[in-house]
Enzyme design. Structure first.
Site, PDB file in Angstrom:
ATOM      1  N   ARG A  64       0.822  -1.218   0.000  1.00 41.24           N
ATOM      2  CA  ARG A  64       0.000   0.000   0.000  1.00 41.24           C
ATOM      3  C   ARG A  64       0.852   1.263   0.000  1.00 41.24           C
ATOM      4  O   ARG A  64       0.447   2.289  -0.549  1.00 41.24           O
ATOM      5  CB  ARG A  64      -0.960  -0.024   1.196  1.00 41.24           C
ATOM      6  N   GLU A 101       1.148  -5.688  13.106  1.00 41.39           N
ATOM      7  CA  GLU A 101      -0.038  -5.924  13.961  1.00 41.39           C
ATOM      8  C   GLU A 101      -0.558  -7.344  13.809  1.00 41.39           C
ATOM      9  O   GLU A 101      -0.987  -7.955  14.769  1.00 41.39           O
ATOM     10  CB  GLU A 101      -1.145  -4.909  13.630  1.00 41.39           C
TER      11      GLU A 101
HETATM   12  O1  PRP Z   1       2.706  -0.611  12.096  1.00 46.78           O
HETATM   13  P1  PRP Z   1       2.612  -2.062  11.685  1.00 46.78           P
HETATM   14  O2  PRP Z   1       1.979  -2.900  12.764  1.00 46.78           O
HETATM   15  O3  PRP Z   1       3.934  -2.585  11.239  1.00 46.78           O
HETATM   16  O4  PRP Z   1       1.603  -2.157  10.464  1.00 46.78           O
HETATM   17  C1  PRP Z   1       1.577  -1.233   9.409  1.00 46.78           C
HETATM   18  C2  PRP Z   1       1.820  -1.889   8.085  1.00 46.78           C
HETATM   19  O5  PRP Z   1       0.837  -2.903   7.827  1.00 46.78           O
HETATM   20  C3  PRP Z   1       0.293  -2.718   6.526  1.00 46.78           C
HETATM   21  O6  PRP Z   1       1.002  -3.391   5.538  1.00 46.78           O
HETATM   22  P2  PRP Z   1       0.930  -4.981   5.265  1.00 46.78           P
HETATM   23  O7  PRP Z   1       2.183  -5.606   5.790  1.00 46.78           O
HETATM   24  O8  PRP Z   1      -0.377  -5.510   5.735  1.00 46.78           O
HETATM   25  O9  PRP Z   1       1.074  -5.093   3.690  1.00 46.78           O
HETATM   26  P3  PRP Z   1       0.290  -4.579   2.393  1.00 46.78           P
HETATM   27  O10 PRP Z   1       0.673  -3.138   2.227  1.00 46.78           O
HETATM   28  O11 PRP Z   1       0.872  -5.447   1.336  1.00 46.78           O
HETATM   29  O12 PRP Z   1      -1.207  -4.750   2.570  1.00 46.78           O
HETATM   30  C4  PRP Z   1       0.386  -1.225   6.322  1.00 46.78           C
HETATM   31  O13 PRP Z   1       0.306  -0.849   4.953  1.00 46.78           O
HETATM   32  C5  PRP Z   1       1.712  -0.881   6.951  1.00 46.78           C
HETATM   33  O14 PRP Z   1       2.797  -1.076   6.056  1.00 46.78           O
HETATM   34  N1  ADE Z   2      -5.597  -2.171  11.461  1.00 48.28           N
HETATM   35  C1  ADE Z   2      -4.949  -2.026  10.309  1.00 48.28           C
HETATM   36  N2  ADE Z   2      -5.591  -1.570   9.212  1.00 48.28           N
HETATM   37  C2  ADE Z   2      -4.936  -1.421   8.037  1.00 48.28           C
HETATM   38  N3  ADE Z   2      -3.646  -1.682   7.879  1.00 48.28           N
HETATM   39  C3  ADE Z   2      -2.966  -2.147   8.940  1.00 48.28           C
HETATM   40  N4  ADE Z   2      -1.670  -2.503   9.088  1.00 48.28           N
HETATM   41  C4  ADE Z   2      -1.505  -2.918  10.350  1.00 48.28           C
HETATM   42  N5  ADE Z   2      -2.631  -2.816  11.056  1.00 48.28           N
HETATM   43  C5  ADE Z   2      -3.570  -2.335  10.185  1.00 48.28           C
END
Ligand code: PRP
Ligand code: ADE
Length: 180
Positions: A64, A101
């Site tokens: 993202r 998370e």
């Molecule tokens: O603060 P944190 O607990 O580390 O979480 C935040 C991260 O989680 C999500 O990415 P995700 O790894 O789900 O990947 P994506 O962008 O491919 O959906 C979001 O886009 C952040 O990069």
């Molecule tokens: N609650 C949440 N929603 C969207 N992106 C996330 N990445 C980690 N936690 C998330």
């Protein structure tokens, strides 16, 4: 950014309960991306932060973060550097494992993409536990560059990411357009 702009962004973020795991309230930005007025407000606001903090490059975090960081880089007139999940970059990489998370992951950067002359801004959609952002700061420093800051659309304050990130920021700004 005005109050009206913040409200526009917030109105385009959809809550999805129990995704991808029970107990997680997922913040879905796809409605915001589909609205050109909201996506433009977001891109301009993040690009302004890059200029204000003197960034020479932006790092986008797969996946993202890519969607946001690429237009921000063009708007701010700086280079875009992809930080990818492990195994996707063909050149010599630096890697960093981390927890987020709802799981664990490993991210990589092309070591030659940034260096001592760079001030790098990390761009992402959500700051939750801060694990992803923390790992990206580690990669930037290991590549020999300076951290200009972290700029996030939305900070989930109740998960404590800002506190966790504080030592890794070493005084660099953590800017969140929306804090929940
Ligand atoms: O603060 P944190 O607990 O580390 O979480 C935040 C991260 O989680 C999500 O990415 P995700 O790894 O789900 O990947 P994506 O962008 O491919 O959906 C979001 O886009 C952040 O990069
Ligand atoms: N609650 C949440 N929603 C969207 N992106 C996330 N990445 C980690 N936690 C998330």
């Amino acid at each position: 950014m005005t109050v009206e702009m913040r409200e526009l962004l917030l109105s385009r973020i959809r809550d999805v309960a129990d995704y991808p795991k029970p107990g997680v309230l997922f913040k879905d930005i796809t409605p915001l991306l589909a609205d050109p007025a909201a996506f433009t407000v977001l891109t301009d606001a993040l690009a302004e932060l890059c200029v204000t903090h003197g960034a020479t490059k932006v790092v986008g975090l797969e996946a993202r973060g890519f969607i946001l960081a690429a237009p921000v880089a063009v708007r701010a007139g700086v280079g875009f550097i992809p930080v990818r999940k492990a195994g996707k970059l063909p050149g010599a990489t630096l890697s960093q494992a981390y927890e987020l998370e709802y799981g664990t992951a490993e991210i990589e950067i092309h070591a030659e993409d940034i260096g001592a002359d760079d001030r790098v801004m990390v761009i992402d959609d959500v700051l939750a536990t801060g694990g992803t952002a923390e790992a990206s700061l580690e990669l930037i420093r290991r590549a020999g560059a300076e951290v200009a800051g972290v700029a996030i659309l939305m900070e989930l304050g109740f998960l404590g990411g800002r506190t966790r990130l504080e030592p890794s920021l070493r005084g660099a700004p953590l800017e969140a357009l929306i804090t929940l």
